[in-house]
Design a protein around this motif. Structure first.
Motif, PDB file in Angstrom:
ATOM      1  N   ILE A  75       0.863  -1.182   0.000  1.00 33.12           N
ATOM      2  CA  ILE A  75       0.000   0.000   0.000  1.00 33.12           C
ATOM      3  C   ILE A  75       0.901   1.234   0.000  1.00 33.12           C
ATOM      4  CG2 ILE A  75      -2.045  -1.039   1.045  1.00 33.12           C
ATOM      5  CD1 ILE A  75      -1.147  -0.009   3.742  1.00 33.12           C
ATOM      6  N   TYR A  76       0.340   2.369  -0.415  1.00 27.80           N
ATOM      7  CA  TYR A  76       1.159   3.545  -0.710  1.00 27.80           C
ATOM      8  C   TYR A  76       0.555   4.812  -0.096  1.00 27.80           C
ATOM      9  CZ  TYR A  76       2.626   0.168  -4.248  1.00 27.80           C
ATOM     10  OH  TYR A  76       3.051  -0.961  -4.892  1.00 27.80           O
ATOM     11  N   SER A  95       7.635  16.036  -2.057  1.00 24.84           N
ATOM     12  CA  SER A  95       7.007  14.884  -1.405  1.00 24.84           C
ATOM     13  C   SER A  95       7.624  13.586  -1.874  1.00 24.84           C
ATOM     14  CB  SER A  95       5.498  14.859  -1.704  1.00 24.84           C
ATOM     15  OG  SER A  95       4.869  16.050  -1.291  1.00 24.84           O
ATOM     16  N   VAL A  96       7.367  12.542  -1.111  1.00 19.32           N
ATOM     17  CA  VAL A  96       7.789  11.195  -1.485  1.00 19.32           C
ATOM     18  C   VAL A  96       6.605  10.255  -1.338  1.00 19.32           C
ATOM     19  CG1 VAL A  96      10.206  11.524  -0.850  1.00 19.32           C
ATOM     20  CG2 VAL A  96       8.578  10.684   0.862  1.00 19.32           C
ATOM     21  N   VAL A 104      10.870   3.898  -0.754  1.00 20.25           N
ATOM     22  CA  VAL A 104      10.571   5.318  -0.869  1.00 20.25           C
ATOM     23  C   VAL A 104      10.782   5.733  -2.325  1.00 20.25           C
ATOM     24  CG1 VAL A 104      11.194   7.659  -0.170  1.00 20.25           C
ATOM     25  CG2 VAL A 104      11.262   5.798   1.507  1.00 20.25           C
ATOM     26  N   THR A 105       9.791   6.418  -2.875  1.00 12.77           N
ATOM     27  CA  THR A 105       9.897   6.931  -4.244  1.00 12.77           C
ATOM     28  C   THR A 105       9.814   8.450  -4.206  1.00 12.77           C
ATOM     29  OG1 THR A 105       8.826   4.952  -5.128  1.00 12.77           O
ATOM     30  CG2 THR A 105       8.917   6.879  -6.562  1.00 12.77           C
ATOM     31  N   SER A 160      13.931   5.373  -4.948  1.00  8.50           N
ATOM     32  CA  SER A 160      13.916   5.495  -6.395  1.00  8.50           C
ATOM     33  C   SER A 160      13.274   6.809  -6.813  1.00  8.50           C
ATOM     34  CB  SER A 160      13.147   4.314  -7.024  1.00  8.50           C
ATOM     35  OG  SER A 160      11.815   4.297  -6.553  1.00  8.50           O
ATOM     36  N   ILE A 161      13.401   7.130  -8.085  1.00  8.78           N
ATOM     37  CA  ILE A 161      12.808   8.332  -8.645  1.00  8.78           C
ATOM     38  C   ILE A 161      11.525   7.929  -9.370  1.00  8.78           C
ATOM     39  CG2 ILE A 161      13.084  10.225 -10.291  1.00  8.78           C
ATOM     40  CD1 ILE A 161      16.076  10.084  -9.804  1.00  8.78           C
TER      41      ILE A 161
END
Length: 272
Positions: free
Chosen positions: A42-43, A126-127, A238-239, A266-267
């Motif tokens: 989940i995100y 934000s991430v 974490v993106t 990651s990006i």
């Protein structure tokens, strides 16, 4: 609604057999996860400044759930709703049990489209955090807290027409929402208008109880509740979002390492 009756039976048996605190915690995590796969990703998109503050304070900030603060008329449908006690004939509310519930929103969707980043980040640096329901409950539940099993729950949102929501919660039978595990009250926070179904939300709930452990360890500041949280157990990945400058990535990586949090960074596709 009631959930996970099979787990409730396992908890009773485990407790009678003298299971360890960690074994009991695992069972409570399973009991308090409603209609979600506890190990599915989940995100949540969160502003960097807010994440840094929570990481620094080793807490998770929840927001009090009400119609005004959350901007939807179907939020917390039992709050300020009047009922009549059949015995005394007097009016009553359930504000004593629904007025102290806080939450944070996650999604089963990756939220990786540019418009989703813009909405959920409010165009601020934000991430996107990736976790699981199990990891979030494990990070929020402290076995030092005697009431942790009644304070932390997570569930998939249900989306229904507003008329159906009103009919269910406007029913004079207010007692149908009450049970010893607080599941009926939790369910009232897991339903929204069908107009919001695209969010595919999973909601982490915190029920603030006025008891000694919470008075010492949880902080209430206005509309927010800051609860002790083990971020090392919670973050899976974490993106970085499209509004984060390159210099901030190094800062983020350093802050996570300082706290012993090792996870991929990651990006996001929206940034490239």
């Amino acid at each position: 609604m009631r959930f996970n009756d099979n787990i409730v039976g396992q908890i009773i048996r485990a407790d009678s057999l003298g299971a360890s605190p960690q074994e009991m915690k695992e069972l409570y995590i399973q009991r308090n996860a409603f209609e979600v796969d506890v190990h599915a990703p989940i995100y949540r998109i969160v502003r960097l400044e807010h994440l840094y503050e929570d990481l620094r304070d080793k807490c998770l900030t929840h927001t009090k759930i009400d119609k005004l603060g959350w901007g939807d008329s179907t939020e917390n449908p039992l709050l300020d709703r009047s009922f009549v006690d059949e015995v005394t004939g007097k009016e009553l509310t359930l504000n004593g049990v629904v007025g102290s519930v806080f939450g944070s929103c996650w999604s089963r969707s990756k939220l990786d489209q540019p418009d989703e980043w813009a909405i959920f980040s409010r165009r601020q640096p934000s991430v996107r955090l990736q976790s699981t329901p199990h990891k979030l409950l494990a990070a929020a539940m402290s076995i030092e807290n005697p009431f942790y099993s009644l304070q932390h729950m997570i569930g998939k949102m249900r989306y229904q027409p507003e008329q159906e929501i009103e009919a269910h919660f406007g029913d004079p039978d207010w007692q149908k929402h009450l049970d010893s595990l607080g599941q009926g009250i939790a369910a009232s926070f897991l339903i929204l208008s069908e107009d919001l179904s695209n969010e595919d939300e999973v909601r982490l709930l915190y029920n603030h109880l006025d008891e000694p452990w919470a008075r010492v360890n949880a902080r209430l500041t206005g509309q927010f509740a800051k609860i002790p949280f083990d971020w090392g157990k919670a973050i899976q990945e974490v993106t970085v979002g499209p509004f984060v400058v390159n210099e901030s990535m190094a800062t983020l990586s350093a802050k996570l390492r300082e706290l012993g949090i090792t996870c991929p960074i990651s990006i996001g596709a929206a940034k490239s």
